[in-house]
Design a protein around this motif. Sequence first.
Motif, mmCIF file in Angstrom:
data_model
loop_
_atom_site.group_PDB
_atom_site.id
_atom_site.type_symbol
_atom_site.label_atom_id
_atom_site.label_comp_id
_atom_site.label_asym_id
_atom_site.label_seq_id
_atom_site.Cartn_x
_atom_site.Cartn_y
_atom_site.Cartn_z
ATOM 1 N N ASN A 132 -0.004 -9.985 3.728
ATOM 2 C CA ASN A 132 -1.270 -11.312 2.980
ATOM 3 C C ASN A 132 -1.694 -11.395 3.167
ATOM 4 O OD1 ASN A 132 0.528 -11.289 1.040
ATOM 5 N ND2 ASN A 132 2.362 -12.786 1.511
ATOM 6 N N LYS A 133 -2.063 -11.440 4.812
ATOM 7 C CA LYS A 133 -3.422 -11.639 5.662
ATOM 8 C C LYS A 133 -4.194 -11.077 6.055
ATOM 9 C CE LYS A 133 -4.721 -12.831 10.084
ATOM 10 N NZ LYS A 133 -6.676 -12.601 10.093
ATOM 11 N N ILE A 134 -3.955 -9.593 5.544
ATOM 12 C CA ILE A 134 -5.562 -8.692 5.317
ATOM 13 C C ILE A 134 -5.822 -9.218 4.170
ATOM 14 C CG2 ILE A 134 -5.620 -6.110 4.626
ATOM 15 C CD1 ILE A 134 -3.549 -5.727 6.784
ATOM 16 N N PHE A 135 -4.987 -9.457 3.048
ATOM 17 C CA PHE A 135 -6.082 -9.176 1.485
ATOM 18 C C PHE A 135 -5.975 -10.894 1.175
ATOM 19 C CE2 PHE A 135 -3.020 -5.679 0.726
ATOM 20 C CZ PHE A 135 -4.534 -5.062 0.072
ATOM 21 N N ASN A 136 -5.872 -11.640 2.128
ATOM 22 C CA ASN A 136 -6.803 -12.878 2.167
ATOM 23 C C ASN A 136 -7.660 -12.418 2.989
ATOM 24 O OD1 ASN A 136 -4.487 -14.458 0.678
ATOM 25 N ND2 ASN A 136 -4.370 -15.020 2.398
ATOM 26 N N THR A 137 -8.265 -12.099 3.917
ATOM 27 C CA THR A 137 -9.000 -12.106 4.909
ATOM 28 C C THR A 137 -10.320 -10.991 4.219
ATOM 29 O OG1 THR A 137 -8.054 -11.863 7.249
ATOM 30 C CG2 THR A 137 -10.221 -10.608 6.837
ATOM 31 N N MET A 138 -9.899 -9.963 3.220
ATOM 32 C CA MET A 138 -10.544 -9.132 2.630
ATOM 33 C C MET A 138 -11.449 -9.751 1.661
ATOM 34 S SD MET A 138 -9.926 -5.928 3.623
ATOM 35 C CE MET A 138 -11.104 -5.539 2.567
ATOM 36 N N GLU A 139 -11.025 -11.015 0.759
ATOM 37 C CA GLU A 139 -12.166 -11.530 0.567
ATOM 38 C C GLU A 139 -13.763 -11.998 0.970
ATOM 39 O OE1 GLU A 139 -9.987 -15.025 -0.734
ATOM 40 O OE2 GLU A 139 -8.017 -14.086 -2.362
ATOM 41 N N TYR A 140 -13.607 -12.150 2.278
ATOM 42 C CA TYR A 140 -14.533 -12.669 3.041
ATOM 43 C C TYR A 140 -15.077 -11.347 3.569
ATOM 44 C CZ TYR A 140 -17.642 -15.203 6.332
ATOM 45 O OH TYR A 140 -18.372 -15.602 7.256
ATOM 46 N N VAL A 141 -14.244 -10.754 4.428
ATOM 47 C CA VAL A 141 -14.871 -9.127 4.404
ATOM 48 C C VAL A 141 -16.184 -8.588 3.107
ATOM 49 C CG1 VAL A 141 -14.727 -6.217 4.392
ATOM 50 C CG2 VAL A 141 -13.523 -8.347 5.721
ATOM 51 N N GLU A 142 -15.575 -9.104 1.850
ATOM 52 C CA GLU A 142 -16.690 -8.618 0.647
ATOM 53 C C GLU A 142 -17.878 -9.083 0.678
ATOM 54 O OE1 GLU A 142 -15.641 -7.815 -3.968
ATOM 55 O OE2 GLU A 142 -14.441 -9.253 -3.327
ATOM 56 N N LYS A 143 -17.633 -10.301 0.940
ATOM 57 C CA LYS A 143 -18.868 -11.162 1.003
ATOM 58 C C LYS A 143 -19.736 -11.006 2.183
ATOM 59 C CE LYS A 143 -16.774 -15.378 -0.762
ATOM 60 N NZ LYS A 143 -16.413 -16.576 -0.818
ATOM 61 N N SER A 144 -18.730 -10.112 3.254
ATOM 62 C CA SER A 144 -20.228 -9.668 4.254
ATOM 63 C C SER A 144 -20.435 -8.646 4.112
ATOM 64 C CB SER A 144 -19.559 -8.858 5.198
ATOM 65 O OG SER A 144 -18.497 -7.998 5.166
ATOM 66 N N GLY A 145 -20.107 -7.097 3.190
ATOM 67 C CA GLY A 145 -21.392 -6.729 2.589
ATOM 68 C C GLY A 145 -20.775 -5.200 3.798
ATOM 69 N N LEU A 146 -19.550 -5.432 5.027
ATOM 70 C CA LEU A 146 -19.054 -4.515 5.291
ATOM 71 C C LEU A 146 -18.213 -3.659 4.349
ATOM 72 C CD1 LEU A 146 -17.809 -6.338 7.976
ATOM 73 C CD2 LEU A 146 -19.752 -4.401 8.729
ATOM 74 N N LYS A 147 -18.458 -2.164 4.605
ATOM 75 C CA LYS A 147 -18.519 -0.895 4.050
ATOM 76 C C LYS A 147 -16.347 -0.832 4.638
ATOM 77 C CE LYS A 147 -17.778 3.964 2.893
ATOM 78 N NZ LYS A 147 -18.659 5.089 3.540
ATOM 79 N N THR A 148 -15.294 -1.236 4.090
ATOM 80 C CA THR A 148 -13.611 -1.235 4.916
ATOM 81 C C THR A 148 -13.226 -0.444 4.148
ATOM 82 O OG1 THR A 148 -14.490 -3.550 4.562
ATOM 83 C CG2 THR A 148 -12.091 -2.925 5.143
ATOM 84 N N VAL A 149 -12.443 0.460 4.547
ATOM 85 C CA VAL A 149 -11.682 1.171 4.080
ATOM 86 C C VAL A 149 -10.312 1.663 4.357
ATOM 87 C CG1 VAL A 149 -11.038 4.103 4.742
ATOM 88 C CG2 VAL A 149 -13.410 2.921 4.771
ATOM 89 N N ALA A 150 -9.854 1.158 3.725
ATOM 90 C CA ALA A 150 -7.643 1.220 4.322
ATOM 91 C C ALA A 150 -6.968 2.734 4.508
ATOM 92 C CB ALA A 150 -7.299 1.323 2.680
ATOM 93 N N ILE A 151 -6.975 1.969 6.337
ATOM 94 C CA ILE A 151 -6.419 3.432 6.544
ATOM 95 C C ILE A 151 -4.380 3.630 6.531
ATOM 96 C CG2 ILE A 151 -6.101 5.062 9.016
ATOM 97 C CD1 ILE A 151 -8.962 3.325 9.223
ATOM 98 N N THR A 152 -3.678 4.700 5.834
ATOM 99 C CA THR A 152 -2.323 4.841 5.913
ATOM 100 C C THR A 152 -2.205 5.529 6.781
ATOM 101 O OG1 THR A 152 -2.585 3.562 3.045
ATOM 102 C CG2 THR A 152 -0.443 4.765 4.399
ATOM 103 N N THR A 153 -0.778 5.497 7.009
ATOM 104 C CA THR A 153 -0.222 6.802 8.028
ATOM 105 C C THR A 153 1.026 6.608 7.605
ATOM 106 O OG1 THR A 153 -1.304 5.876 10.389
ATOM 107 C CG2 THR A 153 0.920 7.136 10.080
ATOM 108 N N LEU A 154 1.204 8.184 6.771
ATOM 109 C CA LEU A 154 1.635 8.974 5.894
ATOM 110 C C LEU A 154 3.455 8.668 6.366
ATOM 111 C CD1 LEU A 154 2.922 8.202 2.523
ATOM 112 C CD2 LEU A 154 2.126 10.390 2.338
ATOM 113 N N ASN A 155 4.536 7.964 5.627
ATOM 114 C CA ASN A 155 6.550 8.609 6.232
ATOM 115 C C ASN A 155 7.056 8.483 5.211
ATOM 116 O OD1 ASN A 155 6.654 5.188 6.414
ATOM 117 N ND2 ASN A 155 5.316 5.761 7.984
ATOM 118 N N LYS A 156 8.653 7.886 5.476
ATOM 119 C CA LYS A 156 9.266 8.470 4.390
ATOM 120 C C LYS A 156 9.968 7.135 4.092
ATOM 121 C CE LYS A 156 12.538 12.534 5.292
ATOM 122 N NZ LYS A 156 12.439 13.021 4.283
ATOM 123 N N ILE A 157 9.354 6.068 4.546
ATOM 124 C CA ILE A 157 8.921 4.613 4.357
ATOM 125 C C ILE A 157 7.987 4.294 3.853
ATOM 126 C CG2 ILE A 157 9.232 2.152 4.973
ATOM 127 C CD1 ILE A 157 9.802 2.864 7.555
#
Length: 404
Positions: A132-157
């Motif tokens: 929840n913290k990340i997605f709350n922070t993303m609202e401000y990141v979007e306003k900043s204009g930064l190109k943002t990438v979600a990085i996922t490490t895939l596993n069985k979970i």
Amino acid sequence: MFKKKVLHNVVWEITLKCNARCLHCGSSAGEIREDELNTKEALNICDQLAEIGCKDVNLIGGELFLNPDWQEIIKRLIQGNIDVSIITNGIALTEDKINFLAEVGLKTLGISLDGATPEINDHIRQVPGLFNKIFNTMEYVEKSGLKTVAITTLNKINIHELALFKEKLMDSPFKAWQIQLASPHGRMKDDLFLDLFEYYIAGLFFAQSRIVVPMNKLAIICLHDFGYFSKVIPRHSSYSQWKGCSAGKHVLGIRSDGKVQGCLSIYRDEFTEGDLRQQSLKEIWNSRHLCKWNKRVNRYFSLKGFCKSCEFGLVCLGGCSDLAYSLTGNVGENPQCYHAIETYWKKTTPQNEFEEIFKEITQGYMDEAGVFYLKSGKAISNDFVDSLNIEGERKKLIKLIALV
């Protein structure tokens, strides 16, 4: 004419200290590494990277924000005409930091995200409330204009959350989704590593997703540990054509103690190529001994098992070095390969209904709309999957590639 070797990308771990304890962490990050580089040493490395013409540097940890010199390092690299990206777990990402990164012209802000729900993400990263913290922070990141990438490490979970993950990210400020495999070393337990069924169908899912999701909505990119030479799965990785591991050829990795490796993914002391406290980066990069294990001739003669007899062996050279070594103890033998899986199932007799379907999947095809068809010509739809006499995780796995 001699062609000068160009250092395209360096991944630099500026500290091993971390405020998370991710279940899949290959470097077992947490405590600070003994004898990490001091400020003077780190800034000197920045200058050396500029001197040899490095194009891009990706700063990581641990958690890079826990290195008190992170701002100075970024500014020094950018002053040297080097494009800088970072990867953070998001715990310490604040408005002040976002403002700084936007002002200096950061190329890409990568934020680790390992679940489509708070329960899965926060369990994997062992930090309650982080999702929840990340997605709350993303609202401000979007306003900043930064190109943002979600990085996922895939596993069985988290594999069964992929469809939900895609929908969540498409409706978010993230511009891209980068996926990599968790390799079984460090804190990563062997029983969390994807089996070959999961690996192959995950590859189909990402290839399919790249067809149905517009690039301007969400760019979906798999890294070097997804491939190779499939006759069924369309291209979905970061390379236009796989020509072998890039360690020591176009890329380098730098650890927080100044040790240099061909690639930080293959995170073991035996793959250390030099020490920046004893040699210059220029000496290490130009040495004819750099990553001798990954020279094309040496690598070819290291091939074993299926890789040795593979028609693409001389080009592929065993795929991702980290995966190959983690799974077999040899960089020349990599079972995590689409072509190897397809070849095996073409001549193997299935033992149950799931294996019958999987065999047909490995000989099937995907149309221009992303719909996947079995070898028999039957489209994989939700109704088709529901009709199968397969239970539990295996049915959910097939349903990942059911578009309609």
